[in-house]
Design a protein around this motif. Structure first.
Motif, PDB file in Angstrom:
ATOM      1  N   THR A  87      -6.917  10.085  -5.459  1.00 21.16           N
ATOM      2  CA  THR A  87      -7.948  10.616  -4.464  1.00 21.16           C
ATOM      3  C   THR A  87      -9.040  10.693  -5.466  1.00 21.16           C
ATOM      4  O   THR A  87      -9.401  11.204  -6.322  1.00 21.16           O
ATOM      5  N   TYR A 129       5.522  14.470   0.512  1.00 16.79           N
ATOM      6  CA  TYR A 129       4.439  14.960  -0.724  1.00 16.79           C
ATOM      7  C   TYR A 129       5.160  16.041  -1.392  1.00 16.79           C
ATOM      8  O   TYR A 129       5.365  17.282  -1.115  1.00 16.79           O
ATOM      9  N   TRP A 173     -11.586  19.579  -4.558  1.00 20.35           N
ATOM     10  CA  TRP A 173     -10.286  19.134  -5.268  1.00 20.35           C
ATOM     11  C   TRP A 173     -10.172  17.516  -5.227  1.00 20.35           C
ATOM     12  O   TRP A 173     -10.723  16.858  -4.154  1.00 20.35           O
ATOM     13  N   ALA A 214       0.702  17.712  -6.562  1.00 19.29           N
ATOM     14  CA  ALA A 214      -0.895  17.339  -6.528  1.00 19.29           C
ATOM     15  C   ALA A 214      -1.280  17.683  -8.140  1.00 19.29           C
ATOM     16  O   ALA A 214      -0.821  18.799  -8.685  1.00 19.29           O
ATOM     17  N   LYS A 220      -1.921  12.406  -6.396  1.00 16.50           N
ATOM     18  CA  LYS A 220      -1.168  13.003  -5.467  1.00 16.50           C
ATOM     19  C   LYS A 220       0.465  12.194  -5.745  1.00 16.50           C
ATOM     20  O   LYS A 220       0.507  10.888  -5.932  1.00 16.50           O
ATOM     21  N   SER A 245      -6.006  20.059  -1.907  1.00 10.80           N
ATOM     22  CA  SER A 245      -5.088  18.887  -2.231  1.00 10.80           C
ATOM     23  C   SER A 245      -4.331  18.405  -0.995  1.00 10.80           C
ATOM     24  O   SER A 245      -3.472  17.427  -1.069  1.00 10.80           O
ATOM     25  N   SER A 246      -4.314  19.186   0.136  1.00 11.97           N
ATOM     26  CA  SER A 246      -3.282  18.655   1.139  1.00 11.97           C
ATOM     27  C   SER A 246      -3.915  17.531   2.074  1.00 11.97           C
ATOM     28  O   SER A 246      -4.800  17.032   1.710  1.00 11.97           O
ATOM     29  N   CYS A 247      -2.839  17.041   2.618  1.00 15.23           N
ATOM     30  CA  CYS A 247      -3.213  15.796   3.453  1.00 15.23           C
ATOM     31  C   CYS A 247      -3.957  16.284   4.645  1.00 15.23           C
ATOM     32  O   CYS A 247      -4.269  15.317   5.585  1.00 15.23           O
ATOM     33  N   GLU A 286      -4.927  17.696 -10.287  1.00 18.35           N
ATOM     34  CA  GLU A 286      -6.445  17.668 -10.206  1.00 18.35           C
ATOM     35  C   GLU A 286      -6.929  17.095 -11.589  1.00 18.35           C
ATOM     36  O   GLU A 286      -6.366  17.527 -12.398  1.00 18.35           O
ATOM     37  N   LEU A 302       0.916  21.291   0.454  1.00 14.88           N
ATOM     38  CA  LEU A 302       1.085  20.150   0.382  1.00 14.88           C
ATOM     39  C   LEU A 302       1.877  19.631   1.777  1.00 14.88           C
ATOM     40  O   LEU A 302       2.622  20.183   2.105  1.00 14.88           O
ATOM     41  N   CYS A 349      -2.923  10.622   4.964  1.00 12.94           N
ATOM     42  CA  CYS A 349      -3.353  11.486   3.955  1.00 12.94           C
ATOM     43  C   CYS A 349      -4.753  10.989   3.325  1.00 12.94           C
ATOM     44  O   CYS A 349      -4.993  10.342   2.379  1.00 12.94           O
TER      45      CYS A 349
END
Length: 500
Positions: A148, A186, A170, A189, A174, A155-157, A191, A23, A130
């Protein structure tokens, strides 16, 4: 900043033809900064139009039927107080949320926080990079939620675009900690199947439930399989948001076979979207009700148990509605305004050729009580100002203006601008104010205009996809009483009871 001190009133055409690893978020200060968003998330719309359309647009400008390119016009009861252009986040501006003296503005590249304590001079507090369309945004307490709905590498920015056909891709929700508005963190996250196009908060004391709307499954997508006729429900503990998780996937349109039980779309219903999920849901917690705009269907359901939503009624309009996009209750909860996003927001539908009933709002009365309530159609509403064929224009996001005893809302129409209209008489809706810019281009269809236009504590705030953040002041005897109503927090898809 662009202000219009001497607004030109438009002449109108009255005739109408027929939790994850890594994250990380990049934080920018209020000063301009170099951002490197992922261009794969930009919904670029620039389509050629015919020479006759170009000539028609120029003729309409010359005659005063539409504003000149980028010219600002508005009704005499609206003032344009401020415009804040895009800065570190060049992507498409999307939805808005509010809390105290802050406005939170979604953008396909992240989100931006404004200090609106002086609405005439909004100040940027922070900008978070992000990427991940469309970054639908909500806030509750110290938490900010971001949708998203584009397939990402992780899932990271710092993620990049990746095909949805790859199992490792993914999409989803978030969660950020915004206890320090200058430095959002952050924290989680989650999914979700088919990602999160939009989401709706149902706050319940120690927890926040998130209804995630998504659609368009494919047998080739490992994490987005048909029929996908439901919504994901995420439970987020306020004190431990990192424990956020999907707790259920209730099927809203049960049916046999791979297509489920929603609207089958074409060829059965030509021009109508097949229902493979919901686009947006609005909840009215004070009444334990929710309204779903679900592609080919409009639904009313009970959320007495927020973990187990129950359908009360389901309607279709296979004559004039192409895509059920969003929903708004009136204050008494005896009406719902559904919007039709004909053309997906990327087409010119505010013209004589399309007419007044397509790409419009549908006004439905709620007749009956409890589980026996029914949605009964009353009328359509569409802005009465025609736009050029180079302007994307259709019904989009709006909110109630809280006036006791009246049903009035403000609404975005992309390049059709911002419309304030009344539907106290469900059968005779009428516009009472407007604000708009002239076409971005007279030679090509270019996406732009107001994505969301919401009323919050005395002012109208609009997030223009291309031009930035606008602040408007409405002064009209029919809406002035709303200035006395104050809320501490506003997520439009979680409608407050303004007079409780």
């Amino acid at each position: 900043m662009t202000l219009s001190n001497n607004p030109r009133t438009r002449r109108r055409r009255l005739g109408v033809a027929t939790a994850a690893a890594g994250l990380l978020a990049a934080l920018f200060t209020a000063a301009p900064a170099a951002a490197t968003p992922d261009p794969g998330d930009a919904p670029a719309v620039r389509e050629k139009v015919s020479q006759s359309d170009i000539a028609e647009a120029r003729k309409a400008i010359e005659s005063g039927e539409i504003p000149a390119q980028d010219e600002i016009v508005h009704s005499s009861n609206i003032k344009h107080l401020a415009n804040v252009p895009k800065d570190a986040l060049p992507g498409t501006n999307s939805d808005l949320a509010f809390q105290g003296k802050y406005a939170f503005a979604g953008n396909y590249d992240g989100f931006r926080i404004f200090d609106i304590s002086n609405p005439k001079k909004p100040k940027t507090v922070s900008q978070v990079l992000c990427p991940g369309s469309q970054n639908d945004i909500s806030v509750s307490g110290n938490l900010l939620f971001l949708s998203t709905d584009s397939s990402r590498s992780d899932s990271s920015c710092n993620s990049t675009t990746q095909p949805a056909t790859e199992k490792s891709s993914w999409e989803g929700m978030k969660v950020f900690d915004i206890s320090d508005k200058r430095s959002p963190k952050y924290v989680a996250a989650v999914e979700t199947a088919c990602g999160s196009h939009t989401h709706t908060l149902v706050p319940e004391g120690k927890n926040v439930y998130v209804y995630v709307s998504s659609y368009s499954p494919s047998a080739s997508f490992p994490d987005c399989q048909p029929p996908h006729d439901g919504i994901s429900i995420i439970k987020v503990p306020r004190k431990a948001p990192q424990q956020a998780a999907v707790i259920d996937f209730p099927v809203l349109f049960p049916g046999e076979g791979p297509d489920g039980g929603g609207n089958p779309g074409a060829p059965t219903n030509p021009g109508v979207s097949k229902t493979t999920g919901c686009h947006d849901i609005t909840v009215l917690p004070s009444k334990d009700l929710a309204a779903g705009a679900c592609m080919g269907d409009g639904i009313l359901f009970s959320i007495k148990n927020p973990e187990k939503p129950k359908i009360i009624d389901q309607v279709q309009d296979n004559v004039n509605f192409a895509f059920w996009h969003s929903a708004t209750f009136n204050q008494k909860a005896n009406k719902i305004v559904f919007t039709d996003e004909l053309g997906g927001g990327g087409a010119a539908t505010c013209n004589a050729a399309i007419g007044p009933n397509r790409g419009a709002n549908g006004i439905y009365d709620i007749v009956g009580k409890g589980d026996k309530a029914e949605l009964v159609f009353r009328s359509y509403y569409k802005i009465p100002r025609h736009q050029a064929d180079t302007e994307n224009c259709v019904a989009h996001n709006g909110s109630l203006i809280p006036v006791k005893g009246k049903d009035i809302m403000v609404q975005a129409w992309y390049q059709g601008g911002v419309s304030v209209w009344e539907f106290t008489d469900s059968r005779k809706p009428k516009e009472i104010a407007y604000f708009e810019r002239g076409p971005i281009s007279t030679e090509a269809l270019v996406g732009g205009g107001s994505w969301s236009a919401y009323y919050y504590n005395g002012y109208i705030y609009s997030n223009d996809m291309a031009k930035g953040f606008d602040v408007l002041k409405l002064s009209d005897r029919r809406t002035d009483p709303a200035a006395r109503v104050r809320t501490d927090e506003l997520n439009v898809q979680t409608q407050p009871d303004y007079f409780d």
